[in-house]
Design a protein around this motif. Structure first.
Motif, short mmCIF file in Angstrom:
data_model
loop_
_atom_site.label_atom_id
_atom_site.label_comp_id
_atom_site.label_asym_id
_atom_site.label_seq_id
_atom_site.Cartn_x
_atom_site.Cartn_y
_atom_site.Cartn_z
N GLN A 99 -1.41 68.48 22.02
CA GLN A 99 -2.19 68.97 20.88
C GLN A 99 -1.25 69.61 19.86
O GLN A 99 -0.48 70.50 20.20
N GLN A 100 -1.34 69.15 18.61
CA GLN A 100 -0.58 69.78 17.54
C GLN A 100 -1.28 71.08 17.19
O GLN A 100 -2.45 71.09 16.84
N LEU A 101 -0.54 72.19 17.30
CA LEU A 101 -1.12 73.51 17.05
C LEU A 101 -0.93 73.98 15.62
O LEU A 101 -1.79 74.62 15.06
N GLY A 102 0.22 73.71 15.06
CA GLY A 102 0.50 74.15 13.70
C GLY A 102 1.93 74.64 13.57
O GLY A 102 2.77 74.37 14.41
N SER A 132 10.95 79.23 21.51
CA SER A 132 10.50 80.58 21.87
C SER A 132 9.55 81.14 20.83
O SER A 132 8.55 81.79 21.16
N ALA A 133 9.83 80.88 19.55
CA ALA A 133 8.95 81.35 18.48
C ALA A 133 7.57 80.69 18.57
O ALA A 133 6.55 81.35 18.37
N CYS A 134 7.54 79.39 18.87
CA CYS A 134 6.25 78.69 19.04
C CYS A 134 5.49 79.26 20.23
O CYS A 134 4.28 79.51 20.16
N GLN A 135 6.20 79.46 21.34
CA GLN A 135 5.53 80.00 22.54
C GLN A 135 5.00 81.40 22.28
O GLN A 135 3.92 81.75 22.74
N TRP A 136 5.75 82.19 21.52
CA TRP A 136 5.30 83.54 21.20
C TRP A 136 4.05 83.48 20.31
O TRP A 136 3.07 84.17 20.57
N LYS A 137 4.09 82.67 19.26
CA LYS A 137 2.95 82.62 18.32
C LYS A 137 1.67 82.20 19.02
O LYS A 137 0.61 82.76 18.76
N SER A 149 3.46 76.62 27.59
CA SER A 149 3.34 75.16 27.54
C SER A 149 3.34 74.67 26.10
O SER A 149 2.56 73.80 25.72
N VAL A 150 4.21 75.25 25.29
CA VAL A 150 4.32 74.88 23.88
C VAL A 150 5.78 74.53 23.59
O VAL A 150 6.68 75.21 24.08
N ILE A 199 6.95 72.29 13.86
CA ILE A 199 5.55 72.14 14.25
C ILE A 199 5.47 72.45 15.74
O ILE A 199 6.30 71.98 16.53
N CYS A 200 4.50 73.24 16.12
CA CYS A 200 4.32 73.61 17.52
C CYS A 200 3.28 72.70 18.17
O CYS A 200 2.23 72.44 17.58
N TYR A 201 3.58 72.24 19.37
CA TYR A 201 2.68 71.39 20.14
C TYR A 201 2.41 72.02 21.50
O TYR A 201 3.35 72.48 22.16
N ARG A 202 1.14 72.00 21.92
CA ARG A 202 0.81 72.35 23.31
C ARG A 202 1.00 71.05 24.09
O ARG A 202 0.48 70.01 23.73
#
Length: 193
Positions: free
Chosen positions: A41-44, A87-92, A97-98, A112-115
């Protein structure tokens, strides 16, 4: 005769009870029913100022204009720490699992962050190039993840190759995304679902 009617009533009652239990079991979900794993899933995007602040720094800033150019800055504006986009994506998104993905290393703001559900593995670039009508694969430059090219029978080079499409072809699913873990390595492409 009354006895036979009583027995018949008892048998019919037991059959009705068995039927209702059977129907009930058929429509009631089991506590042990298989749970489908979450899909890609694309998160943003990622917000780097709040991420740096969560680490005790003042804000984020650029040391250069590439994807790897972001740094956390101190109050005086000096670059103190390199930012890990993953790490920034996982934090946000508060989720391990991002992963971070960029489609343009030369655009610093392209994260772009993805789950994700699972790491699938590498990709068969040669096989992908042949599947889209090229005769093979080569590298131009040979030092970055973007240096792969498909080669036609006339010597025409297809570059860049869509590694996400190559991953989707290789693993037979359109719910896969490609990412490199080190831009300065040809062999750092990963496929995630």
């Amino acid at each position: 005769m009354k006895r036979n009617i009583a027995r018949l009533s008892l048998i019919i009652g037991l059959c009705a009870l068995c039927l209702s239990v059977t129907i009930g079991v058929g429509v009631t979900p089991s506590a042990h029913a298989a749970v489908q794993a979450p899909q890609l899933q694309q998160l943003g995007n990622v917000q780097l100022d709040p991420y740096c602040q969560s680490l005790g720094y003042a804000r984020a800033g650029l040391a250069d204009l590439t994807y790897y150019g972001w740094r956390c800055l101190d109050a005086q504006g000096s670059a103190v720490a390199t930012i890990s986009m993953q790490s920034a994506c996982q934090w946000k998104y508060n989720n391990n699992s991002v992963v971070d993905v960029t489609d343009n290393f030369y655009n610093a703001s392209s994260a772009i962050c993805y789950r994700i559900n699972a790491y699938k593995g590498g990709v068969d670039v040669q096989g992908y190039c042949r599947s889209i009508g090229y005769v093979g694969v080569t590298t131009v430059g040979g030092t970055t993840a973007y240096d792969w090219s498909c080669v036609s029978s006339t010597g025409f080079l297809l570059n860049p190759i869509s590694m996400t499409r190559a991953c989707q072809w290789y693993y037979g699913s359109n719910t896969i995304v490609a990412r490199f873990f080190n831009f300065y390595s040809l062999t750092s492409w990963q496929c995630w679902s």
